[in-house]
Design an enzyme around this catalytic site. Structure first.
Site, PDB file in Angstrom:
ATOM      1  N   TYR A 374       0.772  -1.050   0.068  1.00 17.63           N
ATOM      2  CA  TYR A 374       0.156  -0.121  -0.002  1.00 17.63           C
ATOM      3  C   TYR A 374       0.878   1.502  -0.115  1.00 17.63           C
ATOM      4  CZ  TYR A 374      -4.358  -2.750   1.235  1.00 17.63           C
ATOM      5  OH  TYR A 374      -5.453  -3.770   1.146  1.00 17.63           O
ATOM      6  N   PHE A 377       2.391   2.224  -3.389  1.00 10.87           N
ATOM      7  CA  PHE A 377       1.256   2.656  -4.353  1.00 10.87           C
ATOM      8  C   PHE A 377       0.997   4.183  -3.856  1.00 10.87           C
ATOM      9  CE2 PHE A 377       0.633  -1.802  -5.642  1.00 10.87           C
ATOM     10  CZ  PHE A 377       0.987  -1.413  -6.996  1.00 10.87           C
ATOM     11  N   LYS A 383      -1.624  10.088  -9.244  1.00 11.30           N
ATOM     12  CA  LYS A 383      -2.873   9.199  -9.380  1.00 11.30           C
ATOM     13  C   LYS A 383      -3.623   9.926  -8.614  1.00 11.30           C
ATOM     14  CE  LYS A 383      -2.828   5.456  -7.088  1.00 11.30           C
ATOM     15  NZ  LYS A 383      -2.897   4.098  -6.713  1.00 11.30           N
ATOM     16  N   TYR A 384      -3.518  10.224  -7.336  1.00 16.29           N
ATOM     17  CA  TYR A 384      -4.274  10.685  -6.306  1.00 16.29           C
ATOM     18  C   TYR A 384      -4.563  12.084  -6.367  1.00 16.29           C
ATOM     19  CZ  TYR A 384      -3.570   6.275  -4.009  1.00 16.29           C
ATOM     20  OH  TYR A 384      -3.489   4.901  -3.561  1.00 16.29           O
ATOM     21  N   GLU A 437     -13.858  -1.960   3.252  1.00 18.70           N
ATOM     22  CA  GLU A 437     -12.586  -2.324   3.095  1.00 18.70           C
ATOM     23  C   GLU A 437     -12.674  -3.850   3.432  1.00 18.70           C
ATOM     24  OE1 GLU A 437      -9.091  -4.079   2.064  1.00 18.70           O
ATOM     25  OE2 GLU A 437      -9.755  -1.878   1.445  1.00 18.70           O
ATOM     26  N   ASP A 464     -16.297  -7.805   1.976  1.00 19.61           N
ATOM     27  CA  ASP A 464     -16.358  -7.620   0.603  1.00 19.61           C
ATOM     28  C   ASP A 464     -17.301  -6.682  -0.156  1.00 19.61           C
ATOM     29  OD1 ASP A 464     -16.350  -8.260  -2.349  1.00 19.61           O
ATOM     30  OD2 ASP A 464     -15.254 -10.233  -1.936  1.00 19.61           O
ATOM     31  N   MET A 465     -16.816  -5.697  -1.138  1.00 19.79           N
ATOM     32  CA  MET A 465     -17.677  -4.968  -1.590  1.00 19.79           C
ATOM     33  C   MET A 465     -18.848  -5.666  -2.275  1.00 19.79           C
ATOM     34  SD  MET A 465     -15.525  -3.180  -4.921  1.00 19.79           S
ATOM     35  CE  MET A 465     -14.279  -2.938  -3.682  1.00 19.79           C
ATOM     36  N   GLU A 480     -10.604   2.058  -6.682  1.00 25.69           N
ATOM     37  CA  GLU A 480      -9.078   1.965  -7.455  1.00 25.69           C
ATOM     38  C   GLU A 480      -8.896   0.545  -7.811  1.00 25.69           C
ATOM     39  OE1 GLU A 480      -5.612   3.515  -5.717  1.00 25.69           O
ATOM     40  OE2 GLU A 480      -6.384   3.396  -3.571  1.00 25.69           O
ATOM     41  N   GLU A 489      -7.204  -6.889 -12.853  1.00 28.18           N
ATOM     42  CA  GLU A 489      -7.288  -7.030 -11.548  1.00 28.18           C
ATOM     43  C   GLU A 489      -8.844  -7.089 -10.863  1.00 28.18           C
ATOM     44  OE1 GLU A 489      -4.839  -4.374  -9.006  1.00 28.18           O
ATOM     45  OE2 GLU A 489      -3.075  -4.927 -10.328  1.00 28.18           O
TER      46      GLU A 489
END
Length: 770
Positions: A374, A377, A383-384, A437, A464-465, A480, A489
């Site tokens: 984490y 990244f 990106k952010y 998360e 899990d979403m 993301e 992914e």
């Protein structure tokens, strides 16, 4: 930053002889004197011949037998006896070698005798040259020489014999590196001078120049039409040396100890595509004569050893020998590639150590990422920043409301939650954030940040979403989940489960993403992928920061007009999805709606070897804000973004692509109840033309031996030996037809000339778990 390129000064036997005359008590041998002087002038190594002219003279006297006569029969018999004794036990005399001590050999690049003809058309010359080569290699091995530079092949017809001899040397030595010196192209490759015939009982060996010179490559004479011959650019004659190299490294099974010494003596061609093919090859040395310093040179990313030839010849009146080394180091230091690598925040700086390094893609659904992953990244500010801009614009475009709900699905350690809160503050809108998360370890970090930073502005949900439930539907869904190929992914599958959170008019960030492909050449990536020698290694897509690669395709429709762009889109996913059939909870009944396939046609302007496919993605976050690693748009959309490297789809066997050819690539994204995987396959075609003959060109298309046509047919096939840009010279339309006349129409077809096997059928080697 990686170390700078090393420099070597190249010496001839005459230079060694002159150093011998200058040697005093401080240097034990002439070679040690040259080494000391070279180091003082800024050179790291010296490059010199292993043998002296005495060795060549003895070899010729033994192995080159003149025509027999009554007076010299006994002399020839004696020479043959000596040759047989040498063939049985090859060895040197002391005066036949230039070095004999270990301290001489340490900083030395050794050049094998360049008069050896490993590809001679004479069987005995070729046989005895191979024995001489093995003798020189054995002596270099005795002195612990690490690298030997081999003489170039000169006869295209016998290059396989040359390759076989080199392969034998590779097998007989376990540590030594072999580097073949080749010019970047041979300007006279297709107009060779006629060589005198070799008598049946006599063979001659060409004289050796005092300094290394660019070899002449002898290829079969080809007859071209008068009009095409006059108009073709020199770049159309550059394939011969690269094709010979390809044959050699293929017969040597891509041995990693076989490399290239690229000779830059010929003027560099203006066409970048011609130069790019060498970027994908293992160039460990660059041969740079002093005569090339009349113009500037460019930085080179591989950090090879640059061998400087003729620096002591006095070609330039100012600066002396050390000026060449100083200038090369200046050019390298000021090159754009080196400057980027030294600048913090650039991809080149971030990716040091990752270039051409194969990494398995993440499996975010199956695996719980470590905190260090984490953190890596989260170092990506681009990106952010773009995510924050997307959220800000989405908030500003949202209708007036006292309560805007945002969901960050897959919150990790919370960077997107933080950026969302910043965007809310910037927009002045009233909004609340849900953070979901599934990683239990990262969820601990989220709890800490909520307690210490976010407070009541964020509510956390663990799970899990695809299965967790939220207390209400949301207006903006942020994820993301993108991979190097966009969907690799499992972003589509994850968002299928999270889309049920969205209101009917809700916004998904990202809103869409697409996958893109291009054919790629890289002997380094090919060798790295096959290290394990198992089929799995060659059927697994890898994440790679490309460096030593060449994209083989070109823009435009190709000769037939059917091909697409250099890098082509495979497919696209859009969110929120409207086409999936869902159950009462809003979840898809199957994953079949996420199956994709594409068939792409690429024009190949320059011949090359395809080792795999390069994969990229582009994404639209919201409106005009996006993310991209596509080479043609990344600097405009998300310059210096660090989070994603491209994807490499390897092929089990390299596929040779001739100039003017068409490559058809098929790729599938497939799924079952447990997995998602990719399968890929390629076919190769050569265009053919059914063109009506024109009176003004009739003599060119009907003569015997025409390069482009066959006398038995009216079908013309562009030669795979000539680059596409030169096969049909760029002529104005007014030159192709007379005033007031329409140019004759022609129809184009293709002939299949090659294919690969189907890779990863059924996901047998690589897959992403659901």
């Amino acid at each position: 930053m990686a170390d700078a390129a090393s420099l070597a000064s190249c010496f001839t036997f005459d230079d060694i002889s002159q150093a011998s005359a200058r040697t005093d008590g401080s240097d034990k041998t002439p070679v040690l004197k040259l080494i000391r002087e070279s180091h003082a002038k800024g050179y790291d190594f010296v490059c010199l011949p292993l043998t002296t002219p005495k060795w060549r003279e003895r070899w010729r006297n033994m192995c080159i037998v003149p025509s027999a006569s009554a007076n010299d029969t006994d002399e020839n018999a004696t020479a043959e006896q000596q040759a047989e004794a040498w063939r049985k036990a090859p060895s040197f005399l002391h005066e036949e070698v230039t070095i004999s001590r270990l301290d001489e050999a340490v900083p030395v690049l050794v050049m094998v005798s360049d008069w050896l003809q490993l590809d001679s058309t004479d069987d005995w010359v070729r046989h005895d040259s191979e024995i001489a080569l093995r003798q020189e290699v054995a002596y270099a091995s005795y002195l612990n020489v690490q690298t030997v530079i081999l003489p170039p092949p000169r006869h295209r017809s016998q290059v396989a014999s040359y390759a076989r001899a080199i392969n034998e040397c590779l097998k007989s030595t376990t540590y030594m590196n072999f580097s073949i010196r080749l010019p970047i192209y041979d300007p006279a490759a297709f107009q060779p001078k006629e060589s005198p015939p070799i008598p049946p009982s006599a063979t001659s060996v060409s004289s050796t120049p005092s300094a290394p010179s660019t070899p002449k490559i002898v290829t079969p004479r080809i007859s071209t039409s008068k009009s095409l011959k006059a108009a073709r650019a020199p770049e159309g004659e550059i394939n011969a040396t690269w094709e010979m190299w390809d044959i050699i490294r293929t017969l040597c099974d891509y041995n990693t100890r076989l490399t290239l010494t690229l000779d830059l003596t010929p003027p560099l061609p203006s066409n970048a595509g011609i130069l790019n093919r060498w970027m994908a090859e293992p160039v460990h040395h660059i041969f740079l004569p002093a005569s090339t310093f009349i113009a500037n040179v460019k930085g080179y990313p591989h950090h090879p050893i640059i061998i400087m030839s003729g620096v002591s010849s006095g070609l330039h009146t100012k600066g002396g020998e050390s000026a060449y080394a100083q200038y090369v180091r200046h050019v390298e230091k000021t090159s754009s590639a080196v400057q980027a690598a030294m600048t913090a925040g650039t991809v080149e700086h971030f990716a040091q150590g990752y270039q051409d390094y194969l990494q398995n893609p993440l499996q975010p659904l199956m695996d719980n990422l470590q905190s260090i992953t984490y953190q890596t990244f989260e170092q990506d500010p681009v990106k952010y920043r773009n995510y924050e801009e997307a959220v800000y614009h989405a908030l500003m475009d949202w209708p007036d409301s006292d309560h805007i709900v945002i969901c960050v699905a897959g919150a990790g350690r919370g960077p997107l939650v933080e950026r969302s809160l910043t965007a809310i503050k910037r927009s002045g809108r009233s909004a609340f954030v849900y953070a979901v998360e599934k990683n239990p370890n990262a969820f601990v970090t989220l709890q800490g940040r909520k307690q210490n930073e976010w407070g009541d502005s964020v509510q956390l949900f663990f799970g899990d979403m695809r299965h967790v439930e939220l207390p209400e539907q949301v207006d903006i869904l942020i994820t993301e989940l993108l991979g190097s190929f966009g969907d690799n992914e499992l972003s589509p599958e994850c968002l299928d489960g999270a889309t049920r959170f969205l209101k009917p008019d809700g916004i998904s960030i990202p809103s869409s993403y697409s996958a893109h492909l291009a054919p790629l050449s890289s002997s380094k990536l090919f060798n790295n992928a096959r290290i394990s020698r198992e089929i799995k290694g060659m059927e697994t897509p890898y994440v790679v920061m490309f460096q030593n690669v060449n994209i083989l395709s070109g823009d435009g429709g190709g000769v037939s007009g059917r091909c697409g762009r250099k890098i082509q889109q495979c497919w696209e996913f859009e969110h929120p999805r409207k086409d999936a059939t869902v159950d009462e909870r809003g979840l898809p009944l199957t994953n079949s709606h996420n199956v994709r396939s594409a068939k792409l046609s690429f024009h190949i302007p320059h011949s090359g070897i395809m080792h795999g496919l390069a994969g990229y993605f582009e994404a639209v976050l919201y409106g005009h804000v996006g993310l991209s690693i596509h080479p043609h748009s990344k600097d405009r959309v998300s310059k210096d973004m660090l989070s994603w490297f491209p994807l490499f789809f390897p092929f089990k066997e390299p596929l040779y692509l001739p100039s003017n050819s068409e490559l058809h690539v098929s790729i599938w994204r497939l799924t079952n109840e447990r997995q998602v995987w990719y399968e890929w396959y390629a076919e190769l075609f050569l265009p053919v033309f059914n063109a009506p003959s024109s009176p003004e060109h009739s003599e060119d298309t009907s003569g015997d031996g025409s390069f482009f046509t066959c006398t038995s047919s009216h079908v013309a096939v562009p030669s795979p030996v000539i680059d596409a840009v030169d096969a049909f010279p760029s002529l104005e339309r007014s030159e192709l037809r007379k005033s007031g006349e329409e140019s004759p129409r022609s129809t184009a077809g293709v002939i299949k000339i090659g294919q690969t096997s189907l890779h990863n059928p059924g996901g047998r080697s690589s897959w992403i778990g659901l």
